[in-house]
Write a protein that holds these residues in place. Structure first.
Motif, mmCIF file in Angstrom:
data_model
loop_
_atom_site.group_PDB
_atom_site.id
_atom_site.type_symbol
_atom_site.label_atom_id
_atom_site.label_comp_id
_atom_site.label_asym_id
_atom_site.label_seq_id
_atom_site.Cartn_x
_atom_site.Cartn_y
_atom_site.Cartn_z
ATOM 1 N N ALA A 134 -7.526 -27.294 48.346
ATOM 2 C CA ALA A 134 -9.125 -26.258 48.402
ATOM 3 C C ALA A 134 -8.721 -25.361 49.022
ATOM 4 N N SER A 135 -8.147 -24.298 49.007
ATOM 5 C CA SER A 135 -7.943 -22.772 48.938
ATOM 6 C C SER A 135 -8.095 -22.158 47.460
ATOM 7 N N LEU A 136 -7.182 -22.998 46.355
ATOM 8 C CA LEU A 136 -7.221 -22.372 45.286
ATOM 9 C C LEU A 136 -7.894 -22.247 44.309
ATOM 10 N N ALA A 137 -8.946 -23.702 44.922
ATOM 11 C CA ALA A 137 -9.699 -23.859 44.353
ATOM 12 C C ALA A 137 -11.450 -22.716 44.979
ATOM 13 N N PHE A 138 -11.304 -22.990 45.723
ATOM 14 C CA PHE A 138 -12.413 -21.852 46.537
ATOM 15 C C PHE A 138 -12.095 -20.487 46.112
ATOM 16 N N LEU A 139 -10.764 -20.055 45.304
ATOM 17 C CA LEU A 139 -10.449 -18.671 44.748
ATOM 18 C C LEU A 139 -11.040 -18.923 43.585
ATOM 19 N N LEU A 140 -10.796 -19.548 42.905
ATOM 20 C CA LEU A 140 -10.979 -19.788 41.496
ATOM 21 C C LEU A 140 -12.615 -19.756 41.231
ATOM 22 N N SER A 141 -13.055 -20.438 42.386
ATOM 23 C CA SER A 141 -14.814 -20.857 42.460
ATOM 24 C C SER A 141 -15.739 -19.252 42.778
ATOM 25 N N VAL A 142 -15.002 -18.290 42.995
ATOM 26 C CA VAL A 142 -15.559 -17.161 43.689
ATOM 27 C C VAL A 142 -15.310 -15.782 42.499
ATOM 28 N N GLY A 143 -14.582 -16.083 42.191
ATOM 29 C CA GLY A 143 -14.305 -15.895 40.658
ATOM 30 C C GLY A 143 -14.624 -16.034 39.195
ATOM 31 N N THR A 144 -15.330 -17.108 39.530
ATOM 32 C CA THR A 144 -16.148 -17.757 37.779
ATOM 33 C C THR A 144 -17.322 -18.234 37.924
ATOM 34 N N ASP A 145 -17.893 -18.004 36.877
ATOM 35 C CA ASP A 145 -19.400 -18.511 36.637
ATOM 36 C C ASP A 145 -19.134 -20.311 36.476
ATOM 37 N N SER A 146 -18.678 -20.506 36.434
ATOM 38 C CA SER A 146 -18.409 -21.844 35.547
ATOM 39 C C SER A 146 -17.189 -22.856 36.836
ATOM 40 N N PRO A 147 -17.938 -23.268 37.335
ATOM 41 C CA PRO A 147 -17.821 -24.806 38.115
ATOM 42 C C PRO A 147 -16.610 -25.628 37.448
ATOM 43 N N LEU A 148 -17.035 -25.966 36.769
ATOM 44 C CA LEU A 148 -15.626 -26.529 36.021
ATOM 45 C C LEU A 148 -14.534 -26.102 35.832
ATOM 46 N N GLY A 149 -14.410 -24.620 35.392
ATOM 47 C CA GLY A 149 -12.745 -24.080 35.448
ATOM 48 C C GLY A 149 -12.139 -23.892 36.691
ATOM 49 N N ALA A 150 -13.269 -23.771 38.018
ATOM 50 C CA ALA A 150 -12.877 -24.205 39.530
ATOM 51 C C ALA A 150 -11.750 -25.070 39.141
ATOM 52 N N VAL A 151 -13.164 -26.456 38.932
ATOM 53 C CA VAL A 151 -12.433 -27.846 39.766
ATOM 54 C C VAL A 151 -11.017 -27.556 38.436
ATOM 55 N N GLY A 152 -11.107 -27.284 37.347
ATOM 56 C CA GLY A 152 -9.726 -27.751 36.727
ATOM 57 C C GLY A 152 -8.503 -27.104 37.177
ATOM 58 N N GLY A 153 -8.489 -25.456 37.220
ATOM 59 C CA GLY A 153 -7.695 -25.308 37.760
ATOM 60 C C GLY A 153 -6.936 -25.266 38.493
ATOM 61 N N ALA A 154 -7.840 -26.104 40.155
ATOM 62 C CA ALA A 154 -6.766 -25.942 41.131
ATOM 63 C C ALA A 154 -6.046 -27.413 40.852
ATOM 64 N N VAL A 155 -7.213 -28.753 40.221
ATOM 65 C CA VAL A 155 -6.314 -29.699 39.477
ATOM 66 C C VAL A 155 -5.054 -29.169 38.921
ATOM 67 N N GLY A 156 -5.340 -27.930 37.668
ATOM 68 C CA GLY A 156 -4.191 -27.726 36.857
ATOM 69 C C GLY A 156 -3.179 -27.487 37.603
ATOM 70 N N LEU A 157 -3.356 -27.019 38.741
ATOM 71 C CA LEU A 157 -1.606 -26.960 39.603
ATOM 72 C C LEU A 157 -1.608 -27.845 40.763
ATOM 73 N N VAL A 158 -1.585 -28.004 40.475
ATOM 74 C CA VAL A 158 -1.220 -29.519 41.364
ATOM 75 C C VAL A 158 0.029 -30.803 39.992
ATOM 76 N N ILE A 159 -0.712 -30.135 39.289
ATOM 77 C CA ILE A 159 -0.190 -31.049 38.011
ATOM 78 C C ILE A 159 1.608 -30.616 37.695
ATOM 79 N N VAL A 160 0.710 -28.638 37.203
ATOM 80 C CA VAL A 160 2.552 -28.334 36.777
ATOM 81 C C VAL A 160 3.158 -28.168 38.217
ATOM 82 N N SER A 161 2.302 -27.933 39.660
ATOM 83 C CA SER A 161 4.074 -28.237 40.370
ATOM 84 C C SER A 161 4.582 -29.761 40.363
ATOM 85 N N SER A 162 3.386 -31.032 40.832
ATOM 86 C CA SER A 162 4.264 -32.119 39.758
ATOM 87 C C SER A 162 5.307 -32.526 38.332
ATOM 88 N N ILE A 163 5.448 -31.118 37.758
ATOM 89 C CA ILE A 163 6.065 -31.840 36.638
ATOM 90 C C ILE A 163 6.873 -30.270 37.034
#
Length: 316
Positions: free
Chosen positions: A223-252
């Protein structure tokens, strides 16, 4: 013959006044002085963008209705899969999936385990990553600030609403699964995966509330990373994808044994620690570690989000 009198100028505006007539006076209302706090009369920063308004705005969005519809439907889809699927011969196993049909509590634990790793991550990232970036993509963010809504208050109100919807998303899955599992498989005592030990349902139910609370806490980093990315971008898809990507990388990275104890600092390492609370002798050490990691990461990310938004040049 005397020269004709020159027309008099009224206030330098070039309006002539006839001889013997006084210039018409233009009444003007002086602007009201600012209040002691420096704001215009009638303006209160604390009344801008009420939470009730933001809750209603977010609830009426199609992505909110669609996501909650999917979360509420998932337990019933799983019930159908267990009832009509061909793999029911594995009921004698001791895995969580094998014990899912042993009762409502077992089924709710299984539904939470399969949804927390991805579906709930997407839901939380959607609610928190879309909240500010969508306003920027619609070019309505600058109008909210011109209302004027103070920047910190706007960000705080949106964060509260986003976290509330995220908490609701994490809650509805196990609760609906508990209802669906009880109706489909009955209200039975819970069977522990691995050992097969039976624990009375009355003893497990309070622990299940702790499990749901911990599931919420474990999603704070997303939630916090998605919110930070949401503040810094005009693309909602980029903010959502960045947070989901964190979970994928962390799981790997979590699967890399060479990292050793460093994996304990990954945001997803302690996500399944809630299973220890359902053991015959509950262990809460993993949940305490996971809570500390999630809260620390979240505090830092949210602080960066507010700092970024205070200095951001909002042009959309």
């Amino acid at each position: 013959m005397s020269p004709a009198p020159k027309p008099a100028m009224n206030g330098g505006l070039g309006a002539a006044t006839a001889p013997g007539l006084s210039a018409p006076s233009t009444p003007s209302t002086p602007p009201a002085p600012p209040t002691a706090s420096g704001h215009a009369p009638g303006y209160s920063p604390g009344r801008t963008l009420p939470l009730r308004v933001e809750f209603v705005r977010q609830f009426r969005r199609r992505r909110t209705i669609g996501m909650f519809g999917l979360l509420l439907a998932l337990p019933w889809i799983l019930v159908v899969a267990f009832q009509f699927g061909p793999g029911q011969s594995g009921r004698g196993g001791l895995r969580l999936s094998d014990l899912a049909t042993q009762g409502g509590l077992n089924f709710a634990a299984f539904a939470l385990s399969v949804s927390a790793s991805f579906l709930l991550v997407v839901a939380v990232a959607l609610f928190c990553g879309d909240t500010v970036a969508s306003e920027a993509s619609w070019s309505s963010l600058r109008y909210l600030l011109a209302a004027p809504v103070p920047r910190d208050r706007l960000l705080r109100q949106k964060l509260i609403v986003a976290l509330a919807y995220s908490a609701a998303a994490v809650t509805v899955v196990p609760l609906m699964a508990l209802l669906a599992g009880t109706l489909a498989f009955g209200w039975n005592d819970i069977q522990v995966p691995g050992t097969g030990e039976i624990i009375p349902a009355a003893d497990v139910l309070p622990k299940f509330a702790v499990v749901i609370a911990y599931a919420m806490v474990s999603q704070l980093v997303v939630a916090s990373l998605a919110f930070l990315l949401s503040v810094g971008t005009d693309s909602p898809l980029g903010a959502v994808g960045g947070a989901v990507g964190l979970v994928i990388v962390s799981s790997i990275l979590q699967a890399v044994d060479a990292l050793g104890s460093l994996r304990e600092f990954l945001p997803t390492y302690w996500n399944t620690a809630w299973q220890d609370a359902l053991a015959p002798q509950p262990q809460y050490g993993g949940m305490v570690n996971g809570t500390a990691i999630s809260v620390t990461y979240s505090a830092v990310l949210i602080a960066f989000a507010f700092r970024r938004f205070r200095r951001k040049d909002v042009v959309s």
